[in-house]
Write a protein that holds these residues in place. Sequence first.
Motif, PDB file in Angstrom:
ATOM      1  N   ARG A   1     -39.039  27.768  -7.493  1.00  0.00           N
ATOM      2  CA  ARG A   1     -39.666  26.457  -7.673  1.00  0.00           C
ATOM      3  C   ARG A   1     -39.449  25.638  -6.408  1.00  0.00           C
ATOM      4  O   ARG A   1     -38.313  25.333  -6.057  1.00  0.00           O
TER       5      ARG A   1
ATOM      6  N   VAL B   1     -30.623  21.526 -11.382  1.00  0.00           N
ATOM      7  CA  VAL B   1     -31.979  22.019 -11.633  1.00  0.00           C
ATOM      8  C   VAL B   1     -32.736  21.042 -12.530  1.00  0.00           C
ATOM      9  O   VAL B   1     -33.897  20.685 -12.261  1.00  0.00           O
ATOM     10  N   GLY B   2     -32.076  20.586 -13.593  1.00  0.00           N
ATOM     11  CA  GLY B   2     -32.720  19.645 -14.501  1.00  0.00           C
ATOM     12  C   GLY B   2     -33.035  18.313 -13.839  1.00  0.00           C
ATOM     13  O   GLY B   2     -34.097  17.723 -14.074  1.00  0.00           O
TER      14      GLY B   2
ATOM     15  N   ARG C   1     -35.984  18.765 -11.418  1.00  0.00           N
ATOM     16  CA  ARG C   1     -37.218  18.947 -12.183  1.00  0.00           C
ATOM     17  C   ARG C   1     -37.706  17.615 -12.745  1.00  0.00           C
ATOM     18  O   ARG C   1     -38.908  17.303 -12.687  1.00  0.00           O
ATOM     19  N   THR C   2     -36.781  16.798 -13.259  1.00  0.00           N
ATOM     20  CA  THR C   2     -37.158  15.492 -13.801  1.00  0.00           C
ATOM     21  C   THR C   2     -37.702  14.581 -12.707  1.00  0.00           C
ATOM     22  O   THR C   2     -38.687  13.859 -12.924  1.00  0.00           O
TER      23      THR C   2
ATOM     24  N   HIS D   1     -35.582  26.009  -5.122  1.00  0.00           N
ATOM     25  CA  HIS D   1     -34.930  26.892  -6.090  1.00  0.00           C
ATOM     26  C   HIS D   1     -35.331  28.315  -5.708  1.00  0.00           C
ATOM     27  O   HIS D   1     -36.508  28.666  -5.772  1.00  0.00           O
TER      28      HIS D   1
ATOM     29  N   TYR E   1     -39.246  22.458  -5.298  1.00  0.00           N
ATOM     30  CA  TYR E   1     -39.162  21.046  -5.661  1.00  0.00           C
ATOM     31  C   TYR E   1     -39.412  20.124  -4.469  1.00  0.00           C
ATOM     32  O   TYR E   1     -39.900  19.003  -4.632  1.00  0.00           O
TER      33      TYR E   1
ATOM     34  N   GLU F   1     -41.256  15.712 -11.857  1.00  0.00           N
ATOM     35  CA  GLU F   1     -42.245  15.430 -12.898  1.00  0.00           C
ATOM     36  C   GLU F   1     -42.666  13.969 -12.924  1.00  0.00           C
ATOM     37  O   GLU F   1     -43.688  13.623 -13.527  1.00  0.00           O
TER      38      GLU F   1
END
Length: 276
Positions: free
Chosen positions: A77, A119-120, A123-124, A56, A79, A127
């Motif tokens: 970010r 993006v979501g 991110r998930t 990102h 990722y 995590e």
Amino acid sequence: MTLYRDEGIVLRTQKLGEADRIVTVLTRRTGRIRAAAKGVRKTKSRFGARLEPFTHVDLQLYERRSLDLITQAETLRPYGERLVTDYPRYTAGTAMLETAEKLTAEEGEPALRQFLLLVGGLRTLAERGHDPRLVLDAFLLRSLSVAGWAPAIDECCGCGDRGGLRGFAIAAGGAVCARCRRPGAATPAPPTFALMLALLRGDWEYADGSEPRHRVECSGLVAAYLQWHLEHGIRSLRHVEPEDGPSRPTGMDFTTSDTGGDPGRDTPDTTDRERV
């Protein structure tokens, strides 16, 4: 030349000349763009690893007639650092990147909802709170919905009946009742329909508690539905699709064509060699 800034997710890169790259980015405001990054493949490049898939980034670009030119890149970010060491999450993430590119067909057209979904999703994945294949299937279903191709899941796509769903017909648009079911439709278990609906709505409590056989069935249906509407295969899905087993819906082929290689990594490109 016009200078502008935007943030985005790097989808893939292509080699250009001896030291340059063409970088495909899904941005927040501009949509999907392809831009040239000069000298990025040199060991002393000031961009370093900032323009790698999954990153990102905040970009500064010059607008040009052919490919825009990246003049500055700052990591927001990374990722990729969390995904490349976990094969299931890496392959799920790669399928997300490829799908996001395919579902934003027009270069330069705004695609804010698709960007936010990507993006979501990344991110998930990073995590590590949910199974990576569930995260991927949720992303695919929601991306199809944003694109206007959401499958019917809790009602018959033929007559609208909300009860007695007996099949899933990809060409027809999703779930079908006994009256509307035609030969060739898959016959998923009722919990598979419930799992698909939970993933589309973000009900992770139900999704996380689902049985493996229903997850396998769900993944097969989602992959087949996606590729039917895109009218071509998602190459990276072949690395994350479940193995053949008793829970795979019968009568349907979920394999995808592949010409080899990782769609997220450098691939040869000659179409823009003379224009940069």
